[in-house]
Motif scaffolding. Structure first.
Motif, PDB file in Angstrom:
ATOM      1  N   VAL A  45     -20.843  56.059  76.728  1.00  0.00           N
ATOM      2  CA  VAL A  45     -22.103  56.577  76.200  1.00  0.00           C
ATOM      3  C   VAL A  45     -23.200  55.669  76.735  1.00  0.00           C
ATOM      4  CG1 VAL A  45     -23.265  57.415  74.135  1.00  0.00           C
ATOM      5  CG2 VAL A  45     -20.788  57.115  74.112  1.00  0.00           C
ATOM      6  N   ASP A  46     -24.001  56.215  77.636  1.00  0.00           N
ATOM      7  CA  ASP A  46     -24.990  55.388  78.325  1.00  0.00           C
ATOM      8  C   ASP A  46     -26.189  55.102  77.406  1.00  0.00           C
ATOM      9  OD1 ASP A  46     -26.163  53.922  80.400  1.00  0.00           O
ATOM     10  OD2 ASP A  46     -25.386  55.315  81.914  1.00  0.00           O
ATOM     11  N   GLU A  47     -27.106  54.274  77.857  1.00  0.00           N
ATOM     12  CA  GLU A  47     -28.192  53.757  77.011  1.00  0.00           C
ATOM     13  C   GLU A  47     -28.920  54.854  76.232  1.00  0.00           C
ATOM     14  OE1 GLU A  47     -30.765  51.072  79.040  1.00  0.00           O
ATOM     15  OE2 GLU A  47     -29.106  49.767  79.654  1.00  0.00           O
ATOM     16  N   GLY A  48     -29.035  54.632  74.918  1.00  0.00           N
ATOM     17  CA  GLY A  48     -29.812  55.529  74.069  1.00  0.00           C
ATOM     18  C   GLY A  48     -29.211  56.908  73.866  1.00  0.00           C
ATOM     19  N   ALA A  49     -27.998  57.137  74.354  1.00  0.00           N
ATOM     20  CA  ALA A  49     -27.391  58.468  74.222  1.00  0.00           C
ATOM     21  C   ALA A  49     -26.565  58.560  72.943  1.00  0.00           C
ATOM     22  CB  ALA A  49     -26.522  58.763  75.435  1.00  0.00           C
TER      23      ALA A  49
ATOM     24  N   ILE B 120     -17.174  73.281  78.344  1.00  0.00           N
ATOM     25  CA  ILE B 120     -18.348  72.558  77.840  1.00  0.00           C
ATOM     26  C   ILE B 120     -19.547  73.482  77.966  1.00  0.00           C
ATOM     27  CG2 ILE B 120     -18.700  71.437  80.092  1.00  0.00           C
ATOM     28  CD1 ILE B 120     -19.943  69.067  78.394  1.00  0.00           C
ATOM     29  N   GLN B 121     -20.460  73.381  77.000  1.00  0.00           N
ATOM     30  CA  GLN B 121     -21.649  74.239  77.045  1.00  0.00           C
ATOM     31  C   GLN B 121     -22.456  73.946  78.309  1.00  0.00           C
ATOM     32  OE1 GLN B 121     -23.757  73.788  73.322  1.00  0.00           O
ATOM     33  NE2 GLN B 121     -22.279  75.063  72.226  1.00  0.00           N
ATOM     34  N   LYS B 122     -22.980  75.033  78.885  1.00  0.00           N
ATOM     35  CA  LYS B 122     -23.682  74.932  80.165  1.00  0.00           C
ATOM     36  C   LYS B 122     -24.879  73.983  80.127  1.00  0.00           C
ATOM     37  CE  LYS B 122     -21.278  77.626  82.859  1.00  0.00           C
ATOM     38  NZ  LYS B 122     -20.061  76.884  82.472  1.00  0.00           N
ATOM     39  N   ASP B 123     -25.646  74.019  79.013  1.00  0.00           N
ATOM     40  CA  ASP B 123     -26.855  73.187  78.963  1.00  0.00           C
ATOM     41  C   ASP B 123     -26.520  71.704  78.965  1.00  0.00           C
ATOM     42  OD1 ASP B 123     -25.811  73.715  76.367  1.00  0.00           O
ATOM     43  OD2 ASP B 123     -27.617  72.843  75.491  1.00  0.00           O
ATOM     44  N   LEU B 124     -25.356  71.350  78.372  1.00  0.00           N
ATOM     45  CA  LEU B 124     -24.961  69.940  78.387  1.00  0.00           C
ATOM     46  C   LEU B 124     -24.561  69.523  79.798  1.00  0.00           C
ATOM     47  CD1 LEU B 124     -22.895  69.692  75.099  1.00  0.00           C
ATOM     48  CD2 LEU B 124     -25.174  68.771  75.532  1.00  0.00           C
ATOM     49  N   GLU B 125     -23.852  70.431  80.465  1.00  0.00           N
ATOM     50  CA  GLU B 125     -23.444  70.173  81.831  1.00  0.00           C
ATOM     51  C   GLU B 125     -24.694  69.953  82.696  1.00  0.00           C
ATOM     52  OE1 GLU B 125     -20.909  73.273  83.209  1.00  0.00           O
ATOM     53  OE2 GLU B 125     -19.577  71.839  84.198  1.00  0.00           O
ATOM     54  N   ALA B 126     -25.707  70.777  82.450  1.00  0.00           N
ATOM     55  CA  ALA B 126     -26.952  70.675  83.220  1.00  0.00           C
ATOM     56  C   ALA B 126     -27.653  69.346  82.986  1.00  0.00           C
ATOM     57  CB  ALA B 126     -27.888  71.833  82.853  1.00  0.00           C
ATOM     58  N   LYS B 127     -27.458  68.787  81.789  1.00  0.00           N
ATOM     59  CA  LYS B 127     -28.077  67.481  81.509  1.00  0.00           C
ATOM     60  C   LYS B 127     -27.239  66.327  82.052  1.00  0.00           C
ATOM     61  CE  LYS B 127     -30.367  68.852  77.227  1.00  0.00           C
ATOM     62  NZ  LYS B 127     -30.134  68.928  75.779  1.00  0.00           N
ATOM     63  N   GLY B 128     -26.153  66.645  82.689  1.00  0.00           N
ATOM     64  CA  GLY B 128     -25.335  65.605  83.307  1.00  0.00           C
ATOM     65  C   GLY B 128     -24.207  65.089  82.442  1.00  0.00           C
ATOM     66  N   VAL B 129     -23.965  65.760  81.297  1.00  0.00           N
ATOM     67  CA  VAL B 129     -22.857  65.332  80.443  1.00  0.00           C
ATOM     68  C   VAL B 129     -21.537  65.710  81.130  1.00  0.00           C
ATOM     69  CG1 VAL B 129     -21.711  65.638  78.205  1.00  0.00           C
ATOM     70  CG2 VAL B 129     -24.224  65.622  78.339  1.00  0.00           C
ATOM     71  N   ILE B 130     -20.642  64.750  81.196  1.00  0.00           N
ATOM     72  CA  ILE B 130     -19.333  65.011  81.795  1.00  0.00           C
ATOM     73  C   ILE B 130     -18.297  65.062  80.685  1.00  0.00           C
ATOM     74  CG2 ILE B 130     -17.550  64.147  83.360  1.00  0.00           C
ATOM     75  CD1 ILE B 130     -19.792  62.539  84.781  1.00  0.00           C
TER      76      ILE B 130
ATOM     77  N   PRO C 221     -25.133  60.745  79.841  1.00  0.00           N
ATOM     78  CA  PRO C 221     -26.163  59.997  80.564  1.00  0.00           C
ATOM     79  C   PRO C 221     -27.219  59.414  79.613  1.00  0.00           C
ATOM     80  CG  PRO C 221     -25.945  62.249  81.412  1.00  0.00           C
ATOM     81  CD  PRO C 221     -25.162  62.183  80.149  1.00  0.00           C
ATOM     82  N   PRO C 222     -28.011  58.444  80.107  1.00  0.00           N
ATOM     83  CA  PRO C 222     -28.983  57.775  79.245  1.00  0.00           C
ATOM     84  C   PRO C 222     -29.867  58.768  78.495  1.00  0.00           C
ATOM     85  CG  PRO C 222     -28.915  56.711  81.376  1.00  0.00           C
ATOM     86  CD  PRO C 222     -28.028  57.926  81.472  1.00  0.00           C
ATOM     87  N   GLY C 223     -30.045  58.523  77.185  1.00  0.00           N
ATOM     88  CA  GLY C 223     -30.976  59.305  76.380  1.00  0.00           C
ATOM     89  C   GLY C 223     -30.511  60.686  75.979  1.00  0.00           C
ATOM     90  N   VAL C 224     -29.366  61.155  76.486  1.00  0.00           N
ATOM     91  CA  VAL C 224     -28.938  62.519  76.154  1.00  0.00           C
ATOM     92  C   VAL C 224     -28.241  62.541  74.788  1.00  0.00           C
ATOM     93  CG1 VAL C 224     -27.439  64.447  76.807  1.00  0.00           C
ATOM     94  CG2 VAL C 224     -28.746  63.209  78.560  1.00  0.00           C
ATOM     95  N   GLN C 225     -28.687  63.448  73.912  1.00  0.00           N
ATOM     96  CA  GLN C 225     -28.109  63.565  72.586  1.00  0.00           C
ATOM     97  C   GLN C 225     -27.214  64.804  72.538  1.00  0.00           C
ATOM     98  OE1 GLN C 225     -29.276  61.105  70.220  1.00  0.00           O
ATOM     99  NE2 GLN C 225     -30.165  60.341  72.138  1.00  0.00           N
ATOM    100  N   VAL C 226     -25.930  64.585  72.378  1.00  0.00           N
ATOM    101  CA  VAL C 226     -25.020  65.722  72.216  1.00  0.00           C
ATOM    102  C   VAL C 226     -24.886  65.927  70.708  1.00  0.00           C
ATOM    103  CG1 VAL C 226     -22.749  66.668  72.759  1.00  0.00           C
ATOM    104  CG2 VAL C 226     -23.817  65.038  74.320  1.00  0.00           C
TER     105      VAL C 226
END
Lengths: 471, 257
Positions: free
Chosen positions: A225-229, A138-148, A195-200
């Protein structure tokens, strides 16, 4: 259009060359054949699972044994349950770089173009070979945003609470016989949390490969997919061509929370000796949007009806499906929309093509519960039949308990006419090119929903299936 | 007008549909740069001739030949005929939903010319022709003939002809169902495409379009055979007398020969 045995053999040869090649069986562990509770215990032990999961598996096996085979849909009486191996391990550890993956498996995924696609246009990749995920990134920046984005086993191990909170809640094992079977033998698949609000914004892709002969693969995927993501998850699948049957039975559960959006795209291209029986369902909450884009091109028999449960006001679900059935294939596909809350909307659009004696069936369910007033739904299925030997059927079911709703249902069956072919041929196109053009136009409304790379791939796959023997 | 030998030559052509003979010995010779009009009442076999020339599988030629550049093309597939440079404008063009006009015509041009044409190069070629024929550029992105009016479909046939640049264009009732303004637009479009190396066979029931696409020769077809040929004055005579009167004279004349 006259179809010759030669045409059919040619399209099979092309599949075999591109996708249907086999690696020698180099499994490090292969479960003895058959459906035995010992197998279930063994799988659980090999995966070092907590007690509750073992109990879930054993309970699921019990349900599987109790439930009768479905009496509707395709003929499942020939599934060789006792001849299948239900768990095949090929490596001790999952790789995070392709160098970690056994060479022959890496070569296979290279041939299938996965690492290349990963470099070009994917945010993350999961590659499953036989029963387990062998590569994951998985791309590092997504991991940093808490995407699992993990294999399902890793999800259970690393996020036990989150996992347990949702696992089996959208599709309990008691739902149907094959969901129960998956509950007992599940292995591999993906665990995704946004996580909430994160756009992949670019897709995550999972690729499923069956290599062994007479094998059962039980992908289990859980996406939250949490709220608003937002997330777009794509899965692809292929297998070698064998004279014996293999079996794939997946369970995919998706939770779309308030104002979130999830798109799940499948490009199923199993070889024609694979039974593909999959349960896919999403629970959608207030203002959330679930989109299933389901393309089924391969397999011997497919039964698959992606579903949306619209649980809270404003939830929306779209199900777009394409099925192509060639020689000997039965593709029973469609979708289900269940409206539980008011002001919910759904759309089921299906396009099917049958050729060379293939058979497609559209099965759609639209249910609006009491209280789901002001809900809207539209169901549409178009079938294109390419020759006299092929067949298409439509089985829509509509159950409405509420009066204030808006509904539409339409079904159109057409054949490619001699005049349409003549028109295109008079403009220089060969007969199969002309038929190919009509077919790609037919599926265009769905294909244009796909990311460009997949749209190109989709058209290419369909043309490949249709290609006649031309040297 | 050309002076060389006919490059397109139909000789004693007999055609059946489901064992009914429709064409009963058609003869026609066309030189480069010529426009021929084939006129006749409904059911005279005009459209059968058009379909046969393009190779529709339902039409079976039982006798005679159709020579194109000296080669009999009757056994050829429709797409091979297109590659030779033959074009048929359909009376009832078919819709191909989901396929844009742009995409369709590029595929078609590549097939006909048998070479790669870049997307950019093709776009330029297409837009040039659209502008020339005063067809709105938005049609390039619309699905081929899908939801088009009768007039729009006919104009798209002319656009296709302009893009594919055939040596021989057979126009089957290109004027049918059109009002006079649309006939003018279509007729002027055809004239603007015509050039000395090209030939046109225009099949029509009504003489009107011939005022915009002036034929060098006019042939009257009745009951599966060309019964009378002449210059443009024959079309004018038909316009003045109508089919009933003219046909009586024609049939009497041909029964005497």
């Amino acid at each position: 259009m006259a179809v010759t045995e030669q045409d059919i053999q040619e399209s099979k040869r092309v599949y075999k060359e591109k996708y249907g090649f086999a690696d020698p069986d180099q499994a490090i562990y292969k479960a003895p054949k058959g459906l035995d509770p010992d197998r279930v215990i063994e799988i659980s032990q090999m995966k070092n699972e907590p007690e509750w999961m073992l109990e879930f598996r054993l309970k699921s096996l019990e349900i599987f044994n109790k439930k009768p085979m479905p009496k509707w849909g395709a003929d499942l009486s020939k599934i060789p349950f006792d001849d299948l191996s239900y768990f095949v391990r090929t490596t001790e550890k999952q790789g995070t770089t392709w160098e970690d993956v056994p060479e022959y498996i890496k070569d296979t995924f290279d041939k299938l173009g996965i690492p290349e696609a990963e470099r070009k246009f994917l945010a993350g990749v999961s590659a499953q070979y036989e029963s387990e995920v062998v590569y994951h990134s998985i791309q590092k920046d997504l991991e940093a945003k808490g995407v699992i984005f993990l294999s399902t086993e890793e999800g259970l191990e690393q996020h036990p609470e989150l996992f347990r909170q949702y696992f089996g809640t959208v599709i309990p094992s008691a739902d149907n016989k094959f969901a129960a079977m998956n509950g007992a033998f599940w292995s591999g698949g993906s665990f995704v949390y946004v996580p909430p609000g994160v756009q992949v914004t670019i897709p995550l892709q999972a690729y499923f490969r069956i290599n062994a002969e007479q094998m059962g693969q039980f992908e289990r995927t859980l996406i939250i997919v949490d709220e608003g993501a937002y997330v777009h998850y794509v899965e692809g699948c292929t297998a070698p061509v064998y004279s014996t049957d293999s079996f794939h039975s997946g369970v995919i559960e998706i939770i779309v929370k308030k104002n979130a959006r999830c798109r799940y795209t499948t490009i199923q291209n199993w070889s024609t000796n694979v039974y593909n029986l999959v349960t896919q369902r999403s629970a959608v909450y207030a203002g959330g949007v679930m989109e299933w884009v389901d393309a089924n091109l391969g397999s011997n028999i497919t039964m698959k009806y992606p579903s949306v449960y619209l649980m809270e006001p404003g939830a929306k679900g779209d199900i777009l499906s394409i099925a192509y059935a060639g020689d000997g294939q039965v593709l029973d596909a469609g979708g289900k929309a269940i409206h539980v809350a008011p002001n919910t909307s759904s759309k089921i659009i299906s396009k099917s093509i049958s050729q060379h004696g293939g058979r497609t069936s559209f099965r759609g369910l639209l249910k609006i519960y009491k209280g789901a007033e002001k809900s809207k739904s539209a169901m549409r299925c178009d079938a294109l039949i390419l020759d006299e030997a092929s067949r298409s059927d439509t089985y829509p079911t509509i159950e409405i308990e509420e009066e204030q709703v808006s509904l539409g249902h339409e079904a159109v069956v057409s054949r490619i006419g001699e005049d349409q072919l003549f028109y295109l041929m008079s403009r220089g196109l060969g007969e199969s090119e002309a038929a190919g053009m009509i077919v790609s136009g037919f599926i265009e409304p769905i294909v244009k929903e796909l990311p460009m790379e997949y749209a190109v791939e989709m058209n290419r796959l369909i043309q490949l299936q249709m290609d006649k023997a031309v040297g | 007008m050309a002076t060389e030998q006919p490059f397109f030559h139909i000789e004693d052509l007999h055609v059946e549909i489901e064992e009914n003979e429709i064409l009963r010995g058609v003869d026609l010779s066309v030189k480069r740069g010529e426009i021929h009009a084939i006129m006749g009442p409904n059911g005279s076999g005009k459209s059968t001739l058009a379909h046969t020339l393009m190779g529709h599988p339902s039409y079976e030629a039982t006798a005679g030949q159709v020579l194109f550049d000296g080669e009999d093309i009757l056994e050829r597939e429709p797409n091979d005929r297109a590659k030779l440079g033959i074009f048929l404008a359909f009376q009832y063009p078919l819709a191909i939903p989901g396929v844009s006009t742009l995409n369709f015509l590029r595929t078609s041009l590549k097939a006909v010319k048998q070479k790669e044409i870049s997307a950019r190069e093709f776009r330029k070629h297409l837009l040039e022709k659209m502008d020339m024929l005063k067809i709105g550029r938005e049609f390039a992105g619309r699905y081929l003939n899908d939801g088009f009016s009768g007039g729009e479909k006919k104009r798209m046939e002319i656009l296709q002809m302009a893009v594919l640049e055939p040596k021989l264009a057979v126009l089957d009732e290109i004027d049918s169902g059109l009002d006079i303004d649309a006939i003018r637009a279509v007729g002027e479009g055809i004239s603007s495409i015509m050039h000395p190396e090209m030939s046109i066979v225009i099949i029509t029931h009504y003489p009107r379009i011939l005022h915009f696409v002036k034929p060098d020769y006019v042939h009257i077809m009745v009951d599966g055979k060309i019964r009378q040929s002449g210059g443009f004055e024959l079309a004018e005579e038909l316009e003045a007398k109508g089919y009933d009167v003219l046909l009586d004279e024609v049939m009497v004349a041909s029964s005497e020969t």
